[in-house]
Design an enzyme around this catalytic site. Structure first.
Site, PDB file in Angstrom:
ATOM      1  N   TYR A   1      43.126  -0.311  48.062  1.00 13.62           N
ATOM      2  CA  TYR A   1      42.213  -0.229  46.923  1.00 13.62           C
ATOM      3  C   TYR A   1      40.761  -0.544  47.287  1.00 13.62           C
ATOM      4  O   TYR A   1      40.094  -1.340  46.608  1.00 13.62           O
ATOM      5  CB  TYR A   1      42.663  -1.176  45.814  1.00 13.62           C
ATOM      6  CG  TYR A   1      44.049  -0.923  45.268  1.00 13.62           C
ATOM      7  CD1 TYR A   1      44.664   0.322  45.359  1.00 13.62           C
ATOM      8  CD2 TYR A   1      44.754  -1.939  44.626  1.00 13.62           C
ATOM      9  CE1 TYR A   1      45.932   0.537  44.859  1.00 13.62           C
ATOM     10  CE2 TYR A   1      46.029  -1.721  44.109  1.00 13.62           C
ATOM     11  CZ  TYR A   1      46.612  -0.489  44.237  1.00 13.62           C
ATOM     12  OH  TYR A   1      47.870  -0.278  43.734  1.00 13.62           O
TER      13      TYR A   1
ATOM     14  N   HIS B   1      53.721  -0.628  50.807  1.00 12.89           N
ATOM     15  CA  HIS B   1      53.083   0.255  49.831  1.00 12.89           C
ATOM     16  C   HIS B   1      53.583   1.700  49.963  1.00 12.89           C
ATOM     17  O   HIS B   1      53.541   2.279  51.046  1.00 12.89           O
ATOM     18  CB  HIS B   1      51.566   0.211  50.054  1.00 12.89           C
ATOM     19  CG  HIS B   1      50.762   0.648  48.871  1.00 12.89           C
ATOM     20  ND1 HIS B   1      49.398   0.490  48.813  1.00 12.89           N
ATOM     21  CD2 HIS B   1      51.110   1.233  47.699  1.00 12.89           C
ATOM     22  CE1 HIS B   1      48.938   0.955  47.661  1.00 12.89           C
ATOM     23  NE2 HIS B   1      49.962   1.429  46.971  1.00 12.89           N
TER      24      HIS B   1
END
Length: 315
Positions: free
Chosen positions: A45, A109
């Site tokens: 992010y 992830h």
């Protein structure tokens, strides 16, 4: 361990013009004081971890008063690296950015982008960090529920440890509630916490324009837009209707919700309190209006070889 609402900090990112948002310290202060004490971020992010770490450093809370959850193996360059070394490098960087000696949760992830053997090695590395008390819980995240379930089964078969957490996004919304079907399957395999992320389906279920990067097929997006126009004509907020439904359907279980401002945080708390209180006939109507698009998922651009390996896995 988890509160019902987890603060999704992915929006603290250059994609969302974070410099035009409220002071992040004040947003997190509002959230933590309101009981939203878990913060979810990721190496992927952009500057999110940095911004969260700097914001928390300005606040008076002790480290044990909030949870930090981050993800590894997918970098902000959109590259995947499912090696033991990558897991450790990513976690060390996350700890430095977040100014914390440990992570409460570490997720591998988007496991669907790695082949099963690679992913198992990354999860094994995460469990090593857990034994070293650098991370407290280990989980996986991703979109396709079938792959997430296979991944949990593979961990149980190959490793001595069991996953603590599974996080899936866009699978418990007004458009798609397949997570309700899969959650008991994860629990039966020993997963402690199943998290629902993105109850607004990555901006699909709101009155504002859906983000251009959304992967849903055009006809599904068109149906979602049409429903939003109808709700708006009735004076209803699409996002509020969607959030209240998700909170009600997932009552007592954690929902990861992307938040950016104090106003959004307060509105989320309001929607949560209303959602868990009572059902709303509008939900059933909206679900019915999705018709043939209810529980339709979208195909991610997975490498064909990787998807084939997961599909071929007999487990």
């Amino acid at each position: 361990m988890y509160p019902d609402i987890v603060f999704g900090a992915g929006a603290f990112n250059t994609q969302y013009n974070y410099d035009k948002l409220d002071d992040i310290s004040e947003v997190l202060k509002c959230a933590i004081e309101s009981g939203i004490v878990a913060i979810d971020t990721a190496a992927f992010y952009g500057p999110s971890e940095i911004l969260v770490g700097e914001a928390l450093a300005k606040l008076p809370f002790k480290r044990e008063e909030y949870m930090l959850c981050s993800k590894c193996c997918r970098w902000e360059t959109n590259e995947f690296e499912f090696s033991r070394d990558a897991v450790r490098r990513s976690v060390n960087r996350s700890l430095e950015r977040l100014k914390s000696p440990y992570l409460d949760v570490l997720y591998i992830h988007d496991v669907e982008f790695g082949d099963p053997d690679q992913v198992i090695k990354a999860i094994e590395a995460a469990f090593e960090l857990k034994r070293e008390n650098i991370v407290r819980n280990v989980g996986i995240s991703g979109y396709p529920l079938d792959i997430l379930l296979k991944c949990v089964k593979l961990v149980n078969e190959k490793l001595d440890d069991k996953l603590d957490c599974v996080l899936s996004y866009c699978n418990l919304t007004l458009q798609n509630n397949l997570l309700l079907e899969y959650e008991p399957k994860f629990k039966d395999l020993g997963v402690k916490y199943v998290l629902n992320a993105s109850p607004l389906s990555m901006t699909l279920l709101r009155n504002d324009k859906t983000h251009d990067f959304h992967p849903a097929q055009p006809d599904l997006r068109a149906r979602a837009d049409k429903i939003g126009e109808e709700l708006q004509a009735e004076g209803l907020s699409y996002a509020t209707v969607a959030l209240e439904y998700a909170f009600h359907a997932w009552k007592g279980k954690p929902t990861v919700l992307g938040l950016r401002t104090i106003e959004e945080t307060k509105q989320a708390l309001k929607d949560y309190k209303q959602g868990i209180k009572e059902s709303n006939p509008v939900w059933d109507r909206v679900i019915a209006e999705f018709g043939e698009f209810h529980n339709v998922t979208w195909e991610e651009e997975l490498p064909k070889k990787v998807r084939h390996l997961w599909d071929a896995l007999q487990i």
